[in-house]
Design an enzyme around this catalytic site. Structure first.
Site, PDB file in Angstrom:
ATOM      1  CB  CYS A  12      -0.939   0.017   1.199  1.00  0.00           C
ATOM      2  SG  CYS A  12      -0.106   0.273   2.783  1.00  0.00           S
ATOM      3  CB  CYS A  15       4.243  -0.376   2.018  1.00  0.00           C
ATOM      4  SG  CYS A  15       3.062  -1.507   2.771  1.00  0.00           S
ATOM      5  CG  ASP A 450      14.052  26.808 -33.335  1.00  0.00           C
ATOM      6  OD1 ASP A 450      14.461  27.972 -33.394  1.00  0.00           O
ATOM      7  OD2 ASP A 450      14.548  25.866 -33.992  1.00  0.00           O
ATOM      8  CG  ASP A 671      15.507  20.881 -34.370  1.00  0.00           C
ATOM      9  OD1 ASP A 671      15.655  22.103 -34.196  1.00  0.00           O
ATOM     10  OD2 ASP A 671      15.815  20.294 -35.418  1.00  0.00           O
ATOM     11  CG  ASP A 675      15.958  25.181 -30.375  1.00  0.00           C
ATOM     12  OD1 ASP A 675      15.913  26.394 -30.601  1.00  0.00           O
ATOM     13  OD2 ASP A 675      15.806  24.312 -31.260  1.00  0.00           O
TER      14      ASP A 675
END
Length: 780
Positions: A12, A15, A450, A671, A675
């Protein structure tokens, strides 16, 4: 350094908190996060200890031993590989479930006959203790042998004074069994020993269903790992191949991949051409053509040609393993919305113990008041009995309160939905670095893109080749090719590729010398040891004394479309290479030959993807270092709301920061290396899959596909996943708020209470599993 560990034995959310506290108490652990549903822990090692143990990815022996001992002191243990752990746990639960019900079913039938139809199994006249013995005999192995892990956890709870759901089940079953012992000893109390066995058996039904459903929630990550090849054809120096396990390959090895086989490694094709099914990576069903120099990814399928691939990464270092690992770690991470549930869970079990104890005292001290409730309940609920003595009724209510409370549902609410959402995203090439990214993405208000490589293809292409002033077209192209083919500039490479593809694959036949690149201007070279050729901006040619008025008139329409002009000019009979901006040499005649108009085309379908983001209520902004004209032309084509042009990488970060200060929650999509700062500044950074390692490392979400459709899909996935998490938490809270008072009022039989508890946990898991179908219908 972060290290992921497998934890066995958790049942649970409490725990998980106990393990987390044990790990954080270790002096070298800077932070720890434990996920109950995934059975994982992520620990961060303090810098000082990290330096001592080196740069390895795994915990060193002494530290790992300390961690293992801390976990064991908390009542759990470090696990094996997750798949082995899950399979073994499921098999163990199945055995416990079958045996417990084989022993409990006769007791349940006997109880139902008595409660519902008032049929007693034992003949009249037999002593009262004879009715108690069968329950004690059959319940003993169920509670104390099959249920040993639960009782062990309960004992550890008392030792550590940190209680879990197992504590409630353990106390409830032992208390129920104790009433049987007291009844056998002659005390006037009803035996609930059979009920204790039923509670334990029903508990194992819930545990088995949760474990099975949890395996389904992780199936997408398992599916990714199964995509990988197990063996590869390693080539030796003589060119002979032999099958070896993929784990034995190292960078620099060469492997052969035959038609129909999986590509076993990440690498580069050395020889051969083929088409490769990359659908699991890109989402594109059409196989991609690949040849020498092309990069390939492990797990993709070679279609129709034999190729040799030079290994760059394999096994655990490969792309496939990395994204599977990242998705698993994201599933083990903490989502901020879970903090409230965690705070409640910390006090939940102690509060339930106090409520149970208070209920026991109330029903012992004020049975007359309690009888009012049981009398009313007996009218509509068949399991409510009015004939119990005060002690038996008090024990039944106290046990019902213990076993109906369900912190487990609260603990499962977030991680199960998170695992399903992350897994569905992973199967479509959308990978979240952590769970927090899902919560932040669902609240985004603006998406920044971008331009180069994200909205556009990122590769300049020749749009037109235009001779000027009556110059012969063939002469113009041959002159340009002679010079551009020796240049390393990206625009020169684009011009050279276009010329080779279209008309000059056999070469120009001209000799060039004294080649010199002029930064920011262009390139100059001597042609046939006689003339000077200049290729670059119109301003560059004008500086060299070449008239460009005709060129500017011809190029105006292309400049209006945001294209880049590479002008070609020649100084005839130039005796020397002129100094920059020094004008033409005396006696030299300048002539413009023509120009190339280059553009970076917009990716197909980006306009539709931008429109879809707008339908989701998101504003769109394009950021670029290009000039205003190029930016405006591209931005108009795709339909972004706003454009910011002429930006340096640092400027992009400033623009995002200003928007955030105005209250916008920003997603940044990029990419390239430049960036990375903007991706970090944004609330959520998304790196497209064709991007650099730096950009992907800086991002919260990685899109493997080249299509920007993944941006809208990631936002939609985040919204639906978070909606499911909130629904799970709502129903888990509501269940406990309603169920515990009902138990306190005596309206529940302990067995009914345990059944309700098990169903509440299972319902949360099943509700999470339904998220996959919802995402398939709404998003993918």
């Amino acid at each position: 350094m972060e290290q992921q560990l497998k934890i066995e034995g958790m049942t649970c959310a409490s725990c998980a908190m106990r393990v987390e506290k044990a790990l954080k108490d270790l002096p070298f652990i800077a932070d720890a996060s434990v996920n109950y549903a995934g059975g994982k822990a992520i620990v961060s090692i303090e810098d000082e200890r990290r330096q001592k143990q080196g740069n390895g990815e795994q915990l060193s022996g002494d530290l790992l031993q300390d961690v293992s001992q801390a976990v064991e002191r908390a009542g759990y243990k470090l696990g094996k590989k997750q798949e082995e752990q899950r399979d073994e746990k499921l098999e163990s639960l199945k055995k416990r479930l079958i045996i417990s019900w084989a022993l409990t079913l006769p007791l349940m039938v006997r109880m139902l006959l008595s409660m519902v139809w008032n049929i007693e199994v034992l003949p009249a006249g037999w002593p009262a203790w004879s009715a108690v013995i069968p329950g004690l005999v059959l319940a003993f192995p169920v509670i104390f042998l099959i249920g040993y892990p639960v009782l062990k956890s309960t004992l550890i709870s008392f030792r550590m004074m940190s209680f879990t759901m197992d504590s409630l089940i353990g106390i409830g079953t032992v208390a129920s069994y104790a009433t049987g012992v007291l009844a056998l000893a002659g005390m006037e109390v009803v035996s609930f020993a059979s009920v204790g066995a039923m509670i334990m058996a029903i508990y194992y039904i819930g545990e088995y269903l949760k474990a099975a459903a949890g395996g389904k929630a992780n199936r997408a990550v398992r599916g990714l790992l199964e995509l990988g090849a197990k063996e590869a054809r390693l080539l030796d120096e003589s060119g002979q191949s032999r099958l070896v396990p993929v784990q034995e390959l190292v960078p620099g090895n060469s492997v052969q991949v035959r038609p129909g086989e999986k590509v076993p490694v990440d690498g580069q094709i050395v020889t051969g051409s083929t088409s490769i099914d990359e659908s699991w990576v890109t989402g594109e069903p059409v196989p991609a053509e690949r040849g020498p120099g092309s990069r390939v990814i492990g797990g993709t399928v070679n279609q129709n040609g034999s190729i040799v691939v030079r290994v760059e990464a394999a096994g655990d270092e490969g792309f496939l393993a990395q994204i599977a690992r990242m998705t698993e770690e994201a599933g083990a991470s903490r989502v901020p919305v879970q903090d409230l549930a965690d705070r409640i869970t910390r006090i939940f079990v102690p509060a339930v113990l106090l409520i149970s104890a208070a209920s026991l005292l109330f029903w012992l001290l004020a049975p007359e008041i309690g009888a009012v409730f049981t009398t009313a309940g007996a009218q509509v609920l068949p399991w409510v009995s009015t004939g119990l003595d005060p002690v038996s009724r008090a024990v039944a209510v106290a046990v019902s309160v213990l076993v109906i409370a369900c912190p487990c549902a609260l603990g499962l609410a977030t991680p199960t939905a998170l695992m399903v959402g992350l897994g569905r995203g992973a199967s479509s090439g959308i990978f979240f670095r952590n769970g927090e990214a899902i919560q932040r993405a669902r609240g985004a208000t603006a998406v920044f893109f971008d331009k180069t490589g994200t909205i556009t293809r990122g590769r300049p292409e020749v749009h037109a080749a235009v001779p000027v002033g009556g110059v012969d077209r063939e002469e113009f192209l041959r002159t340009a090719y002679a010079v551009e083919r020796v240049s390393e500039h990206p625009l020169a490479a684009a011009v050279t590729a276009w010329l080779e593809d279209n008309m000059l694959s056999s070469g120009s036949g001209l000799e060039v010398s004294d080649v010199e690149a002029v930064p920011g201007r262009g390139i100059q070279a001597r042609l046939d040891n006689e003339h000077m050729v200049y290729i670059g901006s119109p301003a560059f040619l004008e500086e060299k004394g070449i008239p460009v008025q005709d060129l500017q008139r011809e190029a105006a329409s292309y400049l209006d479309q945001g294209m880049t002009i590479a002008a070609v000019g020649l100084l005839e009979h130039a005796e020397q290479v002129p100094e920059e901006a020094a004008g033409r040499p005396e006696g030299a005649r300048g002539q413009v030959f023509g120009f190339f108009a280059l553009s970076d085309p917009v990716k197909s379908g980006v306009d539709k993807q931008i429109a879809y983001l707008r339908d989701l209520g998101l504003s769109t902004v394009m950021l670029t270092g290009d000039n205003e004209a190029a930016a405006a032309y591209a931005g108009t084509q795709v339909g972004v709301d706003r454009i910011r042009a002429g930006l340096l990488p640092g400027d992009k970060t400033d623009v995002i920061r200003r928007f955030q200060q105005e209250g916008e929650r920003v997603i940044m999509v990029g990419d390239g290396i430049n960036d990375a700062p903007a991706l970090k500044q944004a609330d959520v950074g998304i790196a497209v899959g064709t991007g650099t390692d730096i950009a992907i490392e800086a991002a919260d979400i990685t899109l493997v596909s080249r299509s920007l459709a993944g941006v809208a899909q990631a936002v939609g996935l985040s919204r639906y996943t978070f909606r499911k998490i909130r629904a799970n938490l709502f129903w888990a809270f509501l269940y406990n708020v309603i169920a515990i008072p009902i138990a306190v009022l005596g309206f529940l039989h302990p067995a009914v209470a345990e059944t309700a508890m098990a169903l509440s946990s299972v319902s949360v898991v099943l509700n999470s599993l339904s998220l996959r179908g919802l995402l398939d219908r709404k998003i993918f």
